[in-house]
Design a protein around this motif. Structure first.
Motif, short mmCIF file in Angstrom:
data_model
loop_
_atom_site.label_atom_id
_atom_site.label_comp_id
_atom_site.label_asym_id
_atom_site.label_seq_id
_atom_site.Cartn_x
_atom_site.Cartn_y
_atom_site.Cartn_z
N GLN A 198 0.82 -1.22 0.00
CA GLN A 198 0.00 0.00 0.00
C GLN A 198 0.85 1.27 0.00
N LYS A 228 -7.43 -10.91 -6.55
CA LYS A 228 -6.52 -9.78 -6.73
C LYS A 228 -6.73 -9.15 -8.10
N LYS A 229 -6.76 -7.85 -8.10
CA LYS A 229 -6.97 -7.09 -9.33
C LYS A 229 -6.09 -5.85 -9.23
N ASP A 286 -4.51 0.75 -5.41
CA ASP A 286 -5.83 0.88 -4.80
C ASP A 286 -6.06 -0.30 -3.85
N TYR A 287 -7.06 -0.19 -3.00
CA TYR A 287 -7.37 -1.28 -2.08
C TYR A 287 -7.76 -2.55 -2.82
N ALA A 288 -8.24 -2.43 -4.05
CA ALA A 288 -8.62 -3.60 -4.84
C ALA A 288 -7.42 -4.50 -5.13
N CYS A 289 -6.21 -3.95 -5.02
CA CYS A 289 -5.01 -4.75 -5.25
C CYS A 289 -4.79 -5.78 -4.14
N PHE A 290 -5.41 -5.58 -2.99
CA PHE A 290 -5.13 -6.42 -1.83
C PHE A 290 -6.32 -7.29 -1.44
N GLU A 291 -7.42 -7.19 -2.16
CA GLU A 291 -8.59 -8.01 -1.89
C GLU A 291 -8.58 -9.22 -2.80
N GLU A 292 -9.36 -10.22 -2.46
CA GLU A 292 -9.47 -11.41 -3.31
C GLU A 292 -10.71 -11.28 -4.16
#
Length: 100
Positions: A22, A45-46, A37-43
């Motif tokens: 982050q 991964k994007k 973005d936070y989307a990089c760390f959620e499943e």
């Protein structure tokens, strides 16, 4: 909201970006500096990046858009003329409250 504020693009990136944190910042070629973005760390991964700082626009682009067409030389000449005008005022008259 500004419709141009959300831009999606498909791009190829280095595999190392998949392991970003982050706090990392990246400069994408000729675009600016980006943060993950936070989307990089959620499943699942994007990879999503938000622009933090844009790069300076070129003078040609500003001319096309009609921005910043004033010359710096013109501003300097105006400042020099004002300085010369102020130097011609006698010191005893410079701080008078009444003019005339």
């Amino acid at each position: 909201l500004n419709p141009d504020s959300w831009i999606k693009c498909a791009a190829k990136v280095e595999k190392a970006l998949a392991k970003c944190s982050q706090e990392d910042r990246f400069q994408f070629e000729r675009c600016g500096y980006f943060a993950p973005d936070y989307a990089c760390f959620e499943e699942p991964k994007k990879l999503v990046f938000n622009r933090v700082v844009p790069l300076k626009e070129s003078a040609d682009k500003k001319k096309v858009e009609g921005k910043g067409t004033a010359s710096r030389k013109e501003e300097q000449a105006k400042a020099a003329a004002e300085k010369e005008r102020l130097q011609k005022i006698p010191p005893q008259d410079f701080f008078k409250t009444e003019r005339g």
